[in-house]
Design a protein around this motif. Sequence first.
Motif, short mmCIF file in Angstrom:
data_model
loop_
_atom_site.label_atom_id
_atom_site.label_comp_id
_atom_site.label_asym_id
_atom_site.label_seq_id
_atom_site.Cartn_x
_atom_site.Cartn_y
_atom_site.Cartn_z
N ASP A 116 24.07 56.92 26.85
CA ASP A 116 24.43 55.51 27.00
C ASP A 116 25.93 55.38 27.24
O ASP A 116 26.73 55.87 26.42
CB ASP A 116 24.02 54.73 25.75
N ASP A 118 29.36 53.26 27.67
CA ASP A 118 30.07 52.03 27.34
C ASP A 118 31.20 51.86 28.34
O ASP A 118 32.18 52.62 28.32
CB ASP A 118 30.61 52.10 25.91
N ARG A 120 33.24 49.22 28.80
CA ARG A 120 34.18 48.14 28.50
C ARG A 120 35.63 48.53 28.80
O ARG A 120 36.38 47.76 29.40
CB ARG A 120 34.04 47.71 27.05
N ASN A 248 24.35 47.57 34.00
CA ASN A 248 23.81 47.05 32.75
C ASN A 248 24.63 45.84 32.33
O ASN A 248 25.77 45.64 32.78
CB ASN A 248 23.81 48.12 31.65
N SER A 249 24.03 45.04 31.47
CA SER A 249 24.67 43.82 30.99
C SER A 249 25.02 43.90 29.51
O SER A 249 25.43 42.89 28.92
CB SER A 249 23.75 42.61 31.24
N ASP A 250 24.85 45.06 28.90
CA ASP A 250 25.18 45.20 27.49
C ASP A 250 26.68 45.13 27.25
O ASP A 250 27.14 44.60 26.25
CB ASP A 250 24.63 46.52 26.94
N SER A 251 27.46 45.69 28.17
CA SER A 251 28.91 45.63 28.08
C SER A 251 29.48 45.40 29.48
O SER A 251 28.91 45.86 30.47
CB SER A 251 29.48 46.92 27.49
#
Length: 376
Positions: A116, A118, A120, A248-251
């Motif tokens: 996964d 990240d 950001r 993805n839209s998680d971060s």
Amino acid sequence: MNEQQHQLIGINQNCITISIQWCDPIIDFDEENGALQTAGTVIVMWRDEYLQWDSTAFNGTDHIYLPQNDIWTPDIALKNSIASINTPGSTNLNVFVFDTGYVRWYLYQVLRSSCDVDIRYIPFDVQTCSLIFTARGYLKSAVHLDSKLTDYINLYEYTPNSMWDIQSTAARNVNTTDLSEVLFEIKLKRKPAFYIINIIVPIVLLSFLNIFAFVLPIMSGERVSFSVTVFLSLAVFQTIVASSLPKNSDSVSLLSVYLTLMTVLSTLTVVLCILEAQLATRNTTEHPIGNGFLTIYKLANNLKCKTRRRAQMHKELSEEGIKNAVNVEVIAALKVDSRGFAGHSVVKAYRVLSKETGNSRCLQASTISFQNGYGR
């Protein structure tokens, strides 16, 4: 095998110790698809009570090499693998069997695991990826995987990667109900030099160019084309960055947020430049200016007048302060010096006042006044 190695492995017959020794670099880290491809040596050790013998009865032979298919080996697999799960090892690999029944199995594997990402803080990000090994087809009570040999990944023969640095590693057992699992964790820190030189620096420079669009003369006709060029350049960089990031839209990447804000600002700049060009070339006879534009124009003039009035008041206060200082100097010169020297000091003082205020008439009037009063 010495006594210390026996203690590291343990004496539980159904306990299998597993560790990883890195001997090759990170092959690939596909951020867009969230896949980490690495290569390393997986070391598996266990005790098989059926493979014990008395070394003194065989001329002191305390270990032998056997093909892995000739003895029992645990069916260990990478749980979070994104490739097809195959039998570990190969028919050409041998295992080390010791006279005490301990077996050591070296598996050189190319591991492709999911990770996964990240996004950001790209390109100043740290990614944490995991390798989870489990024993397929065996319950926890039958085959128990353990990482007690070490709590980290051995990086003794690791070759550095050009894009990533391994910040830290860890190994621990995973508490599950049925299956036995061991998790190896890798923290990867990105080397940001490539992104800084090729993406961040050009984007920052284009952001400054957005402001300088209003420096160009409105009648030259280049202001609109300049602002449109900057807008298209930012749009190209935004496309490049978006294509290299995971979908993805998680971060959300802060770099993408900054690019979006700069693109919006560039869009507003283009709109303002077009409106200015329309107003500058507008025929007021055929198309009179509406009340809305007149209101904005009057407001801008009022703000400009207030700014000029404030600057003029500041200038007058500065000139008044200089005049007061010169008058004090003149009075002191008249009291202390003789008549001729005092006159010279007065003229010198008014010259300073004329130079500071930019008023040449001040010097002339002051000189004439002095001659009328003291030059006779």
